[in-house]
Design a protein around this motif. Sequence first.
Motif, short mmCIF file in Angstrom:
data_model
loop_
_atom_site.label_atom_id
_atom_site.label_comp_id
_atom_site.label_asym_id
_atom_site.label_seq_id
_atom_site.Cartn_x
_atom_site.Cartn_y
_atom_site.Cartn_z
N UNK A 1 0.81 -1.21 0.00
CA UNK A 1 0.00 0.00 0.00
C UNK A 1 0.84 1.27 0.00
N UNK A 2 2.15 1.12 0.10
CA UNK A 2 3.00 2.30 0.18
C UNK A 2 3.20 2.93 -1.20
N UNK A 3 3.19 4.26 -1.22
CA UNK A 3 3.49 5.00 -2.45
C UNK A 3 4.95 5.43 -2.47
N UNK A 4 5.71 4.99 -1.48
CA UNK A 4 7.10 5.38 -1.37
C UNK A 4 7.99 4.50 -2.25
N UNK A 5 9.21 4.96 -2.44
CA UNK A 5 10.16 4.18 -3.23
C UNK A 5 10.66 3.01 -2.41
N UNK A 6 11.32 2.09 -3.09
CA UNK A 6 11.84 0.90 -2.42
C UNK A 6 12.92 1.25 -1.40
N UNK A 7 13.52 2.46 -1.52
CA UNK A 7 14.55 2.87 -0.58
C UNK A 7 13.95 3.59 0.64
N UNK A 8 12.63 3.86 0.62
CA UNK A 8 11.99 4.52 1.74
C UNK A 8 11.53 3.49 2.76
N UNK A 9 10.87 3.98 3.81
CA UNK A 9 10.41 3.11 4.87
C UNK A 9 8.90 3.09 4.91
N UNK A 10 8.32 1.91 4.88
CA UNK A 10 6.87 1.77 4.93
C UNK A 10 6.30 2.34 6.21
N UNK A 11 5.04 2.78 6.16
CA UNK A 11 4.43 3.48 7.28
C UNK A 11 4.25 2.62 8.51
N UNK A 12 4.20 1.30 8.36
CA UNK A 12 3.93 0.42 9.50
C UNK A 12 5.18 -0.12 10.19
N UNK A 13 6.35 0.11 9.59
CA UNK A 13 7.56 -0.52 10.13
C UNK A 13 7.87 -0.03 11.54
N UNK A 14 7.84 1.29 11.76
CA UNK A 14 8.15 1.78 13.10
C UNK A 14 7.13 1.29 14.11
N UNK A 15 5.86 1.18 13.72
CA UNK A 15 4.84 0.64 14.63
C UNK A 15 5.14 -0.82 14.97
N UNK A 16 5.61 -1.57 13.99
CA UNK A 16 5.98 -2.97 14.24
C UNK A 16 7.16 -3.03 15.21
N UNK A 17 8.18 -2.21 14.98
CA UNK A 17 9.36 -2.23 15.84
C UNK A 17 9.00 -1.81 17.26
N UNK A 18 8.11 -0.83 17.40
CA UNK A 18 7.69 -0.41 18.74
C UNK A 18 6.92 -1.50 19.48
#
Length: 283
Positions: free
Chosen positions: A130-147
């Motif tokens: 669902x991300x519109x970011x490039x492959x070098x960016x960070x998906x919106x859910x990653x930090x939530x997963x890490x937390x």
Amino acid sequence: MTHVMACIDNSQSSLAVCDYAAWASQRLSAPLTLLHVLDKEKYPASADLSGNIGLGSREHLLEELATLDAQRAKLALEHGQHMLEKAHERTLISGAISPDLKQRHGHLVESLSDLQDDIRLLVIGRVGEDSTRSAQSLGSQIEAVVRTIHRPILITASHFKKPEKVMLAFDGSATAHKTVQMFASSPLCTELPIHIVMVGADSEDNRKELEKARSTLVSSGLKTEAEILPGEVETVLQAYQAEHMIDLLVMGAYGHSRIRQFLVGSTTATMLRTATLSVLVLR
């Protein structure tokens, strides 16, 4: 905590997730589980029409819309199962043994939180479908997963490269020493050269802490080089990675401050956003 669990979706990064998960499963001698989570916000399990009684002709329209939603959800579940089957084939080719397939309906973070007692290592792509970011960016859910997930998390690069050199970022804190101990006790990177890098002043105290960390790794049989380098943490680590052709970055999720107990440490968050290689985050 027994399984390597890999999060699969329809993004291009899922191929790399499959390959890294198969690699980790073999290194850890741990069973592999492939997980697909169907977002319940996009595909609700059922429509709630309570409160709509008495709307006359509008009620019939709402029922038709609910039927369409149910059909969409069914197709999405079938598509998710097909993705899991393709991922299963991919991991078998990459050397995994009889991966399990698991599909859930809900939110990704909540689903992983429910399953984390069975997770030894979580493998997830940097950017989801669902991300519109490039492959070098960070998906919106990653930090939530890490937390949320209190397990080691391997955040993969967009393409698989079998790790051959590893860099462990070290800041001399008690948390960093725990990260070193955790890493030293894992078979994930045995027989691989480890570069432990501390960014800061070349002081007696820093050298003492770095040598302590190096000794911990060496005593576990890991081939280890240790360096203290001046400069900005993110810039120095990225330059070192490029110069030494590092394939995998290992970091702790938190730094010194107790204020960060519910947040990803600032350096870790920045590295997750900017690093182009795979990152193993230890908790």
